[in-house]
Design a protein around this motif. Structure first.
Motif, PDB file in Angstrom:
ATOM      1  N   GLU A 112      -0.574   6.108 -13.562  1.00 62.82           N
ATOM      2  CA  GLU A 112       0.156   4.848 -13.419  1.00 62.82           C
ATOM      3  C   GLU A 112      -0.759   3.760 -12.813  1.00 62.82           C
ATOM      4  OE1 GLU A 112       3.061   4.046 -14.417  1.00 62.82           O
ATOM      5  OE2 GLU A 112       3.713   2.313 -13.222  1.00 62.82           O
ATOM      6  N   GLN A 113      -1.552   4.148 -11.832  1.00 60.27           N
ATOM      7  CA  GLN A 113      -2.473   3.180 -11.228  1.00 60.27           C
ATOM      8  C   GLN A 113      -3.474   2.657 -12.265  1.00 60.27           C
ATOM      9  OE1 GLN A 113      -4.350   4.795  -7.724  1.00 60.27           O
ATOM     10  NE2 GLN A 113      -2.413   5.131  -6.651  1.00 60.27           N
ATOM     11  N   GLU A 114      -4.039   3.577 -13.046  1.00 58.87           N
ATOM     12  CA  GLU A 114      -5.034   3.150 -14.037  1.00 58.87           C
ATOM     13  C   GLU A 114      -4.396   2.343 -15.162  1.00 58.87           C
ATOM     14  OE1 GLU A 114      -6.962   6.900 -15.006  1.00 58.87           O
ATOM     15  OE2 GLU A 114      -8.512   6.533 -13.476  1.00 58.87           O
ATOM     16  N   ASP A 115      -3.173   2.715 -15.549  1.00 53.29           N
ATOM     17  CA  ASP A 115      -2.458   1.916 -16.560  1.00 53.29           C
ATOM     18  C   ASP A 115      -2.197   0.499 -16.038  1.00 53.29           C
ATOM     19  OD1 ASP A 115      -2.400   4.014 -18.316  1.00 53.29           O
ATOM     20  OD2 ASP A 115      -0.291   4.520 -17.999  1.00 53.29           O
ATOM     21  N   THR A 116      -1.971   0.386 -14.747  1.00 59.65           N
ATOM     22  CA  THR A 116      -1.689  -0.927 -14.151  1.00 59.65           C
ATOM     23  C   THR A 116      -2.901  -1.847 -14.271  1.00 59.65           C
ATOM     24  OG1 THR A 116      -0.090   0.028 -12.610  1.00 59.65           O
ATOM     25  CG2 THR A 116      -1.039  -2.106 -12.020  1.00 59.65           C
ATOM     26  N   PHE A 117      -4.079  -1.294 -14.053  1.00 66.34           N
ATOM     27  CA  PHE A 117      -5.289  -2.118 -14.138  1.00 66.34           C
ATOM     28  C   PHE A 117      -5.878  -2.152 -15.554  1.00 66.34           C
ATOM     29  CE2 PHE A 117      -5.256  -1.902  -9.535  1.00 66.34           C
ATOM     30  CZ  PHE A 117      -5.802  -3.125  -9.170  1.00 66.34           C
ATOM     31  N   GLY A 118      -5.668  -1.071 -16.310  1.00 68.11           N
ATOM     32  CA  GLY A 118      -6.343  -0.977 -17.610  1.00 68.11           C
ATOM     33  C   GLY A 118      -7.779  -0.527 -17.469  1.00 68.11           C
ATOM     34  N   GLU A 166       4.350  -5.320  -9.493  1.00 63.98           N
ATOM     35  CA  GLU A 166       5.239  -4.332  -8.866  1.00 63.98           C
ATOM     36  C   GLU A 166       4.703  -3.882  -7.506  1.00 63.98           C
ATOM     37  OE1 GLU A 166       5.941  -1.057 -11.493  1.00 63.98           O
ATOM     38  OE2 GLU A 166       6.254  -2.355 -13.236  1.00 63.98           O
ATOM     39  N   TYR A 167       3.426  -4.143  -7.276  1.00 62.66           N
ATOM     40  CA  TYR A 167       2.775  -3.634  -6.062  1.00 62.66           C
ATOM     41  C   TYR A 167       2.182  -4.744  -5.207  1.00 62.66           C
ATOM     42  CZ  TYR A 167       2.986   0.420  -9.136  1.00 62.66           C
ATOM     43  OH  TYR A 167       3.420   1.394  -9.994  1.00 62.66           O
ATOM     44  N   THR A 168       2.402  -5.992  -5.560  1.00 62.81           N
ATOM     45  CA  THR A 168       1.791  -7.105  -4.824  1.00 62.81           C
ATOM     46  C   THR A 168       2.797  -8.235  -4.632  1.00 62.81           C
ATOM     47  OG1 THR A 168       1.005  -8.153  -6.874  1.00 62.81           O
ATOM     48  CG2 THR A 168      -0.522  -6.638  -5.764  1.00 62.81           C
ATOM     49  N   MET A 169       2.451  -9.134  -3.707  1.00 59.88           N
ATOM     50  CA  MET A 169       3.272 -10.320  -3.468  1.00 59.88           C
ATOM     51  C   MET A 169       2.353 -11.463  -3.044  1.00 59.88           C
ATOM     52  SD  MET A 169       6.265 -10.830  -0.627  1.00 59.88           S
ATOM     53  CE  MET A 169       7.021  -9.287  -1.120  1.00 59.88           C
ATOM     54  N   HIS A 170       2.440 -12.595  -3.750  1.00 64.11           N
ATOM     55  CA  HIS A 170       1.624 -13.757  -3.383  1.00 64.11           C
ATOM     56  C   HIS A 170       2.329 -14.509  -2.254  1.00 64.11           C
ATOM     57  CE1 HIS A 170      -1.104 -14.082  -7.138  1.00 64.11           C
ATOM     58  NE2 HIS A 170      -0.579 -12.869  -7.085  1.00 64.11           N
ATOM     59  N   VAL A 171       1.638 -14.678  -1.123  1.00 61.63           N
ATOM     60  CA  VAL A 171       2.290 -15.263   0.053  1.00 61.63           C
ATOM     61  C   VAL A 171       1.649 -16.565   0.526  1.00 61.63           C
ATOM     62  CG1 VAL A 171       3.160 -13.030   0.828  1.00 61.63           C
ATOM     63  CG2 VAL A 171       0.916 -13.823   1.621  1.00 61.63           C
ATOM     64  N   ALA A 172       0.512 -16.944  -0.024  1.00 61.17           N
ATOM     65  CA  ALA A 172      -0.120 -18.206   0.380  1.00 61.17           C
ATOM     66  C   ALA A 172      -0.969 -18.725  -0.766  1.00 61.17           C
ATOM     67  CB  ALA A 172      -0.970 -18.018   1.628  1.00 61.17           C
ATOM     68  N   LEU A 232       0.808  -1.211   0.000  1.00 56.06           N
ATOM     69  CA  LEU A 232       0.000   0.000   0.000  1.00 56.06           C
ATOM     70  C   LEU A 232       0.849   1.271   0.000  1.00 56.06           C
ATOM     71  CD1 LEU A 232      -2.839  -0.964   2.513  1.00 56.06           C
ATOM     72  CD2 LEU A 232      -2.748  -1.301   0.041  1.00 56.06           C
ATOM     73  N   GLU A 233       1.956   1.248   0.741  1.00 58.01           N
ATOM     74  CA  GLU A 233       2.775   2.463   0.836  1.00 58.01           C
ATOM     75  C   GLU A 233       3.366   2.827  -0.523  1.00 58.01           C
ATOM     76  OE1 GLU A 233       2.866  -0.083   2.835  1.00 58.01           O
ATOM     77  OE2 GLU A 233       2.357   0.674   4.842  1.00 58.01           O
ATOM     78  N   VAL A 234       3.754   1.822  -1.288  1.00 56.12           N
ATOM     79  CA  VAL A 234       4.296   2.081  -2.634  1.00 56.12           C
ATOM     80  C   VAL A 234       3.177   2.564  -3.555  1.00 56.12           C
ATOM     81  CG1 VAL A 234       5.495   1.063  -4.614  1.00 56.12           C
ATOM     82  CG2 VAL A 234       6.064   0.326  -2.278  1.00 56.12           C
ATOM     83  N   TRP A 235       2.052   1.877  -3.512  1.00 54.30           N
ATOM     84  CA  TRP A 235       0.907   2.217  -4.362  1.00 54.30           C
ATOM     85  C   TRP A 235       0.422   3.643  -4.110  1.00 54.30           C
ATOM     86  CZ3 TRP A 235      -1.378   0.122  -8.470  1.00 54.30           C
ATOM     87  CH2 TRP A 235      -2.670   0.524  -8.811  1.00 54.30           C
ATOM     88  N   ASP A 236       0.394   4.029  -2.847  1.00 50.77           N
ATOM     89  CA  ASP A 236      -0.147   5.348  -2.495  1.00 50.77           C
ATOM     90  C   ASP A 236       0.754   6.484  -2.961  1.00 50.77           C
ATOM     91  OD1 ASP A 236      -2.248   4.046  -1.345  1.00 50.77           O
ATOM     92  OD2 ASP A 236      -1.563   4.285   0.722  1.00 50.77           O
ATOM     93  N   ARG A 237       1.993   6.175  -3.329  1.00 51.11           N
ATOM     94  CA  ARG A 237       2.900   7.198  -3.866  1.00 51.11           C
ATOM     95  C   ARG A 237       2.906   7.190  -5.396  1.00 51.11           C
ATOM     96  NH1 ARG A 237       6.299   5.198   0.436  1.00 51.11           N
ATOM     97  NH2 ARG A 237       7.457   3.926  -1.056  1.00 51.11           N
TER      98      ARG A 237
END
Length: 413
Positions: A289-295, A384-390, A279-284
């Motif tokens: 860029e956010q909309e390009d990430t989702f499309g 770039e903004y997420t990590m799969h942990v389980a 979240l801290e990275v995303w919020d900056r």
């Protein structure tokens, strides 16, 4: 309101059932006269507020398990269990007791706390006077339920469903084994968090001596009725579900059928991925860029080149690495049922530990989910903004008929 005879029966637990449940929960040793008197009124039938709100109940019984295509409730717990015994009879006993509890709690009933003060209460009590709150309890079985380290523990390996296996390792993931897998996975959803927690708490309590809890996750969503919920990045999550929101659409996407054992026909495969969101990275990050990430546009939820949330995606307008572009590129559909989670602060980094409990249901994970997952784990800009942990994959049997217990068609098939 006068209840029908079968309704009365559903809202009660027999004296024998109570003794069994109490003993399993460690509450019943020997009951004296006072205890017996309490047993005769053991179960608190739906009354007052709950009885006046039948729309708050979702039946445990039906062609398919509730909690899969059921409209998402606000709160969700996901619990994974390891069966500790190796004999089938102990599993049957546990599943019978779980089923009785589920029958009672989804109907809005609650066991009385009892009047023998020398014994622990027969119910944890936090849902007394609360309605059923659209409680649903959905069961799934992991690969180790059928075979563990090559051993057919319960003599049911031949009845394993066609596509049940662990989700293979994916690029960029960093899985915690202590938060993944399990013999049995139970999804509990309700509109009241305390009702949902009461259910998962008592399922754990009833498992004493038969199973241990591997892990438990809790999630939430929030949205105006009729609107698509937003994830913690602020984007709508589950927009594409509308594409198969018909009976035939669910047959095409969700319900297992041909080539599966009989108990799985009408069931589905539950895929689970815990995805930490940075979240801290995303919020900056800039809005573009956010909309390009989702499309998609953040406020409307419309895909690039479109104006409405549910307008068909125009692939020519999508950035190559956008989340929506890659999801559509495979041509496959899944039924998403994700929940957000928060888990305090990561002491190692001081950042908020929060993200998405990604849940999806599909009839064939090999054809529908895995190609999508491989592509997105390799190329999705969202990485770039997420990590799969389980991770986990579970086979959810078809729905129950009254009188059956969960898993009966596997264990006695």
């Amino acid at each position: 309101m006068e209840l029908e005879p079968n309704e009365k029966q559903k809202q009660s637990v027999s004296r024998r059932d109570f003794l069994k449940l109490s003993a399993i929960a460690g509450t019943g040793i020997t009951l004296g006269a006072a205890g017996m008197g309490a047993i005769m009124g053991i179960v608190k039938p739906e009354s007052g507020k709950a009885a006046a709100l039948p729309n708050d109940r979702i039946s445990l019984y039906g062609q398919h398990q509730a909690g899969i295509v059921t409209p998402q409730q606000t709160y969700m717990y996901l619990a994974s269990f390891h069966l500790t015994g190796d004999d089938r009879s102990s599993v049957i006993r546990l599943f019978r007791d779980w089923t009785k509890f589920c029958d009672l709690s989804t109907a809005g009933g609650t066991m009385k706390t009892g009047d023998n003060t020398l014994l622990p209460p027969s119910d944890t009590g936090e849902t007394l006077d609360l309605p059923a709150a659209k409680l649903t309890i959905t069961f799934g079985f992991g690969p180790t339920f059928f075979r563990q380290e090559g051993k057919d523990r319960f003599g049911i390996a031949a009845r394993a469903p066609r596509y049940l296996k662990d989700i293979p390792r994916m690029p960029r993931e960093n899985l915690d084994p202590s938060l993944s897998g399990g013999d049995v996975c139970i999804q509990v959803c309700a509109e009241d968090q305390q009702v949902a927690f009461h259910a998962v708490r008592n399922l754990i309590r009833l498992s004493t001596g038969y199973a241990t809890v591997n892990w438990m996750q809790e999630g939430f969503i929030s949205a105006t009725p009729g609107k698509t919920p937003r994830n913690l990045f602020g984007f709508k999550d589950g927009t594409a579900n509308i594409e198969h929101d018909t009976s035939s659409g669910y047959d095409d996407v969700v319900w297992a059928g041909e080539g599966e054992p009989d108990w799985m026909k009408g069931g589905s495969y539950l895929a689970y991925r815990k995805i930490r969101m940075l979240l801290e990275v995303w919020d900056r990050t800039s809005l573009k860029e956010q909309e390009d990430t989702f499309g998609r546009f953040k406020e409307s939820g419309a895909a690039y080149g479109r104006t409405g949330e549910f307008d068909a995606v125009d692939m020519s307008k999508q950035p190559d690495t956008a989340h929506v572009h890659l999801a559509k590129q495979t041509g496959q559909r899944i039924h998403r049922r994700a929940y957000s989670y928060t888990n305090g602060v990561d002491p190692r980094t001081g950042n908020v530990d929060a993200g998405l409990l990604f849940l999806s249901y599909q009839k064939n994970p090999e054809a529908q989910l895995l190609p999508m997952l491989r592509l997105m784990q390799s190329r999705d800009k969202l990485n770039e903004y997420t990590m799969h942990v389980a991770s986990g994959l579970y086979a959810c049997p078809r729905g129950l008929r009254e009188g059956q217990y969960i898993g009966q068609n596997i264990l006695e098939g």
